[in-house]
Write a protein that holds these residues in place. Structure first.
Motif, PDB file in Angstrom:
ATOM      1  N   UNK A 186       0.839  -1.304   0.007  1.00  0.00           N
ATOM      2  CA  UNK A 186      -0.108   0.054  -0.032  1.00  0.00           C
ATOM      3  C   UNK A 186       0.804   1.055  -0.207  1.00  0.00           C
ATOM      4  N   UNK A 187       0.755   2.304  -0.847  1.00  0.00           N
ATOM      5  CA  UNK A 187       1.554   3.254  -1.091  1.00  0.00           C
ATOM      6  C   UNK A 187       0.808   4.398  -0.233  1.00  0.00           C
ATOM      7  N   UNK A 188       1.860   5.157   0.370  1.00  0.00           N
ATOM      8  CA  UNK A 188       1.458   6.256   1.277  1.00  0.00           C
ATOM      9  C   UNK A 188       0.302   6.925   0.968  1.00  0.00           C
ATOM     10  N   UNK A 189      -0.775   7.248   1.584  1.00  0.00           N
ATOM     11  CA  UNK A 189      -1.934   7.994   1.161  1.00  0.00           C
ATOM     12  C   UNK A 189      -3.160   7.058   0.493  1.00  0.00           C
ATOM     13  N   UNK A 190      -2.884   5.762   0.346  1.00  0.00           N
ATOM     14  CA  UNK A 190      -3.895   4.958  -0.416  1.00  0.00           C
ATOM     15  C   UNK A 190      -4.596   3.979   0.528  1.00  0.00           C
ATOM     16  N   UNK A 191      -5.381   3.622   0.384  1.00  0.00           N
ATOM     17  CA  UNK A 191      -6.275   2.441   0.938  1.00  0.00           C
ATOM     18  C   UNK A 191      -6.050   1.060   0.831  1.00  0.00           C
ATOM     19  N   UNK A 192      -5.805   0.780  -0.432  1.00  0.00           N
ATOM     20  CA  UNK A 192      -5.479  -0.566  -1.125  1.00  0.00           C
ATOM     21  C   UNK A 192      -4.115  -0.537  -1.884  1.00  0.00           C
ATOM     22  N   UNK A 193      -4.065  -1.597  -2.469  1.00  0.00           N
ATOM     23  CA  UNK A 193      -2.928  -1.599  -3.343  1.00  0.00           C
ATOM     24  C   UNK A 193      -2.641  -3.164  -3.836  1.00  0.00           C
ATOM     25  N   UNK A 194      -1.714  -3.368  -4.619  1.00  0.00           N
ATOM     26  CA  UNK A 194      -1.464  -4.775  -5.306  1.00  0.00           C
ATOM     27  C   UNK A 194      -1.160  -5.890  -4.396  1.00  0.00           C
ATOM     28  N   UNK A 195      -1.528  -7.133  -4.508  1.00  0.00           N
ATOM     29  CA  UNK A 195      -1.425  -8.058  -3.884  1.00  0.00           C
ATOM     30  C   UNK A 195       0.358  -8.471  -4.237  1.00  0.00           C
ATOM     31  N   UNK A 196       0.969  -9.143  -3.281  1.00  0.00           N
ATOM     32  CA  UNK A 196       2.309  -9.168  -3.426  1.00  0.00           C
ATOM     33  C   UNK A 196       2.513 -10.599  -4.160  1.00  0.00           C
ATOM     34  N   UNK A 197       3.592 -10.443  -4.918  1.00  0.00           N
ATOM     35  CA  UNK A 197       4.121 -12.181  -5.478  1.00  0.00           C
ATOM     36  C   UNK A 197       5.188 -12.357  -4.468  1.00  0.00           C
ATOM     37  N   UNK A 198       4.701 -12.842  -2.995  1.00  0.00           N
ATOM     38  CA  UNK A 198       5.512 -12.932  -2.010  1.00  0.00           C
ATOM     39  C   UNK A 198       6.407 -14.028  -2.138  1.00  0.00           C
ATOM     40  N   UNK A 199       6.157 -15.256  -2.806  1.00  0.00           N
ATOM     41  CA  UNK A 199       7.035 -16.085  -3.205  1.00  0.00           C
ATOM     42  C   UNK A 199       8.257 -15.591  -4.071  1.00  0.00           C
ATOM     43  N   UNK A 200       7.990 -14.332  -4.588  1.00  0.00           N
ATOM     44  CA  UNK A 200       9.073 -14.086  -5.701  1.00  0.00           C
ATOM     45  C   UNK A 200       9.751 -12.960  -5.011  1.00  0.00           C
ATOM     46  N   UNK A 201       9.757 -12.589  -3.688  1.00  0.00           N
ATOM     47  CA  UNK A 201      10.408 -11.366  -3.156  1.00  0.00           C
ATOM     48  C   UNK A 201      11.880 -12.047  -2.781  1.00  0.00           C
ATOM     49  N   UNK A 202      12.944 -11.255  -3.425  1.00  0.00           N
ATOM     50  CA  UNK A 202      14.441 -11.646  -3.164  1.00  0.00           C
ATOM     51  C   UNK A 202      15.137 -10.776  -2.445  1.00  0.00           C
ATOM     52  N   UNK A 203      14.471  -9.480  -2.182  1.00  0.00           N
ATOM     53  CA  UNK A 203      15.140  -8.557  -0.999  1.00  0.00           C
ATOM     54  C   UNK A 203      13.885  -7.654  -0.700  1.00  0.00           C
ATOM     55  N   UNK A 204      14.067  -7.056   0.681  1.00  0.00           N
ATOM     56  CA  UNK A 204      13.497  -6.211   1.125  1.00  0.00           C
ATOM     57  C   UNK A 204      14.185  -5.166   2.002  1.00  0.00           C
ATOM     58  N   UNK A 205      13.935  -3.906   1.516  1.00  0.00           N
ATOM     59  CA  UNK A 205      14.776  -2.724   2.165  1.00  0.00           C
ATOM     60  C   UNK A 205      13.705  -1.630   3.012  1.00  0.00           C
ATOM     61  N   UNK A 206      14.363  -0.960   3.848  1.00  0.00           N
ATOM     62  CA  UNK A 206      13.720   0.111   4.368  1.00  0.00           C
ATOM     63  C   UNK A 206      14.552   1.220   3.833  1.00  0.00           C
ATOM     64  N   UNK A 207      14.393   2.383   4.103  1.00  0.00           N
ATOM     65  CA  UNK A 207      15.125   3.634   3.492  1.00  0.00           C
ATOM     66  C   UNK A 207      16.668   3.567   3.983  1.00  0.00           C
TER      67      UNK A 207
END
Length: 166
Positions: free
Chosen positions: A85-106
């Motif tokens: 969910x992007x800032x200011x939005x209510x919903x967003x796209x479903x994750x392709x969670x099984x295809x995540x290869x990296x997760x970052x914070x700022x």
């Protein structure tokens, strides 16, 4: 974590195996447990993150640049899947969670596939007058830009050295 594994058959005949957590969130059955645990923490904390999608077998990035920054939320209904969910939005796209290869914070990398690979990224002065700056990945032109600064920002974003494009 003591998940329930179940299959859901969609109207088009496609079948997906899910792992339903005690929280009610359903992840693709092939999503690595460390990714699930991290996504659940991030869903509860509502921290802003950036996702890198790619081949879960090889760790090769798909170089996605859209729908990769936001907070983790969750859909409603009988199969509650994680959403970005992007800032200011209510919903967003479903994750392709099984295809995540990296997760970052700022500020830091929270998760990275053992073989995470973006490819060889180079900045080249091309022949097009309107878009002279090119970003190449593994010897293939990937994007073109008017200014060298835009091309450098994009290169740094794709490589994960920059959290956002701008």
């Amino acid at each position: 974590m003591n998940p329930e594994i179940f299959e859901h058959r969609f109207g088009n005949g496609h079948c997906v195996r899910y792992r339903r957590l005690p929280s009610g969130t359903c992840y693709h059955a092939e999503t690595p447990v460390p990714v699930i645990e991290l996504l659940e923490q991030l869903r509860q904390s509502r921290r802003k993150i950036r996702l890198f999608y790619g081949d879960p077998a090889t760790g090769q990035s798909w170089h996605e640049e859209h729908d990769v920054i936001g907070c983790i939320g969750r859909s409603t209904g009988s199969i509650k899947v994680p959403l970005l969910i992007e800032p200011g939005e209510i919903g967003g796209p479903a994750l392709l969670d099984h295809c995540i290869i990296r997760i970052d914070t700022p500020r830091k990398v929270l998760y990275q596939h053992a073989a995470f690979r973006v490819g060889e990224v180079t900045l080249v002065k091309g022949a097009l007058q309107r878009l002279p700056w090119e970003v190449w990945i593994d010897d293939v032109v990937h994007a073109r830009f008017q200014s060298k600064a835009e091309a450098q920002q994009y290169r740094d974003f794709i490589q994960g050295h920059r959290f956002a494009r701008r």
